[in-house]
Design a protein around this motif. Structure first.
Motif, mmCIF file in Angstrom:
data_model
loop_
_atom_site.group_PDB
_atom_site.id
_atom_site.type_symbol
_atom_site.label_atom_id
_atom_site.label_comp_id
_atom_site.label_asym_id
_atom_site.label_seq_id
_atom_site.Cartn_x
_atom_site.Cartn_y
_atom_site.Cartn_z
ATOM 1 N N VAL A 56 0.827 -1.208 0.000
ATOM 2 C CA VAL A 56 0.000 0.000 0.000
ATOM 3 C C VAL A 56 0.861 1.257 0.000
ATOM 4 O O VAL A 56 0.757 2.102 -0.885
ATOM 5 C CB VAL A 56 -0.960 0.007 1.209
ATOM 6 N N VAL A 64 -2.743 1.757 -3.669
ATOM 7 C CA VAL A 64 -4.169 1.888 -3.982
ATOM 8 C C VAL A 64 -4.352 2.604 -5.317
ATOM 9 O O VAL A 64 -5.154 2.186 -6.158
ATOM 10 C CB VAL A 64 -4.915 2.620 -2.848
ATOM 11 N N MET A 78 -3.494 -6.841 -2.877
ATOM 12 C CA MET A 78 -2.760 -5.973 -1.969
ATOM 13 C C MET A 78 -2.105 -6.876 -0.917
ATOM 14 O O MET A 78 -2.764 -7.736 -0.320
ATOM 15 C CB MET A 78 -3.682 -4.973 -1.277
ATOM 16 N N THR A 80 0.259 -6.245 2.304
ATOM 17 C CA THR A 80 0.714 -5.069 3.021
ATOM 18 C C THR A 80 0.636 -5.264 4.527
ATOM 19 O O THR A 80 0.031 -6.215 5.016
ATOM 20 C CB THR A 80 -0.152 -3.865 2.609
ATOM 21 N N ALA A 91 -8.944 0.029 -1.578
ATOM 22 C CA ALA A 91 -8.210 -0.861 -2.479
ATOM 23 C C ALA A 91 -9.152 -1.791 -3.236
ATOM 24 O O ALA A 91 -9.007 -1.989 -4.456
ATOM 25 C CB ALA A 91 -7.192 -1.680 -1.685
ATOM 26 N N TYR A 99 -6.906 -8.837 -0.525
ATOM 27 C CA TYR A 99 -6.188 -7.970 0.398
ATOM 28 C C TYR A 99 -5.668 -8.838 1.534
ATOM 29 O O TYR A 99 -6.447 -9.386 2.320
ATOM 30 C CB TYR A 99 -7.118 -6.886 0.940
#
Length: 227
Positions: A56, A64, A78, A80, A91, A99
């Motif tokens: 991120v 993002v 993502m 992170t 996101a 994510y």
């Protein structure tokens, strides 16, 4: 069956190297590495990977913003340390299929997430699921928040709980993962640098490691716990 082709984007070289080693050991081809969002875009345009793993917080262009562009032509997960609900929601809204929050998955689960995302699934860490559920509900039914515990115990799924770190040690470890030096951690946490060094030494002992790189890799699930 063709090997998945992946680009890994993370400005922390230790984290990025650990991810690359983990993925390649699992038979996933890492075709490019980026330390910022703009480079990730350039690599994806040139290499046409099956998937991009995006941090991120990166320089030049954050993950993002990059996800919004990348998701038009490839799949994005993502990957992170950031579990802020608003970042998670942004996101996913910008096109990320999944994510994952570091420390909440095993190497095997990461490999499965890559294959799953390429197949069209949506790999999500528990924090990401909570953020999306909260968005759907509009948080309207959420009870009033209780005053925060001044030194809360970490959740059982948290690596801090697994390794027995105190709240302060977990805070220091979180800053280590983000690339801060002992001096920078001392200034951010309003501690003496000697105190930070003592925390770091205790963290190393609890994680069973001897260096920053090993500590980050173990904390984020990039190195097997062989104790």
């Amino acid at each position: 069956m063709d090997r998945p082709r992946v680009v890994v984007a993370d400005d922390n070289v230790v984290v990025r190297s650990g991810l690359v080693s983990l993925l390649e050991a699992a038979g996933i081809e890492v075709v490019g590495e980026a330390g910022d969002g703009r480079t990730a875009l350039s690599l994806a345009e040139r290499l046409t990977p099956d998937l991009v793993l995006l941090d991120v917080r990166m320089p030049l262009m954050d993950g993002v913003a990059a996800a919004e562009i990348l998701s038009r032509t490839t799949r994005v997960i993502m990957l992170t340390y950031t579990s802020d609900p608003e970042v998670v929601r942004a996101a996913i809204a910008k096109g990320a299929l999944g994510y994952l929050v570091h420390g909440s998955f095993t190497p095997e689960e990461l490999t499965a997430a890559v294959h799953g995302a390429i197949a069209g699934h949506h790999p999500l860490s528990e924090a990401a699921v909570s953020a999306l559920v909260g968005a759907v509900r509009g948080d309207a039914a959420a009870p009033a928040a209780a005053p925060p515990d001044p030194d809360p115990a970490p959740a059982p799924s948290d690596p801090a709980a697994r390794y027995g770190l105190s709240a302060r040690e977990a805070e220091v470890m979180g800053l280590i993962v983000q690339g801060y030096s002992n001096g920078e951690i001392a200034r951010r946490s309003f501690l003496a640098e000697k105190t930070v060094k003592n925390h770091v030494n205790r963290i190393y002992a609890k994680l069973g490691v001897t260096s920053r790189a090993e500590a980050i890799a173990r904390w984020m699930g990039l190195r097997e716990d062989d104790r």
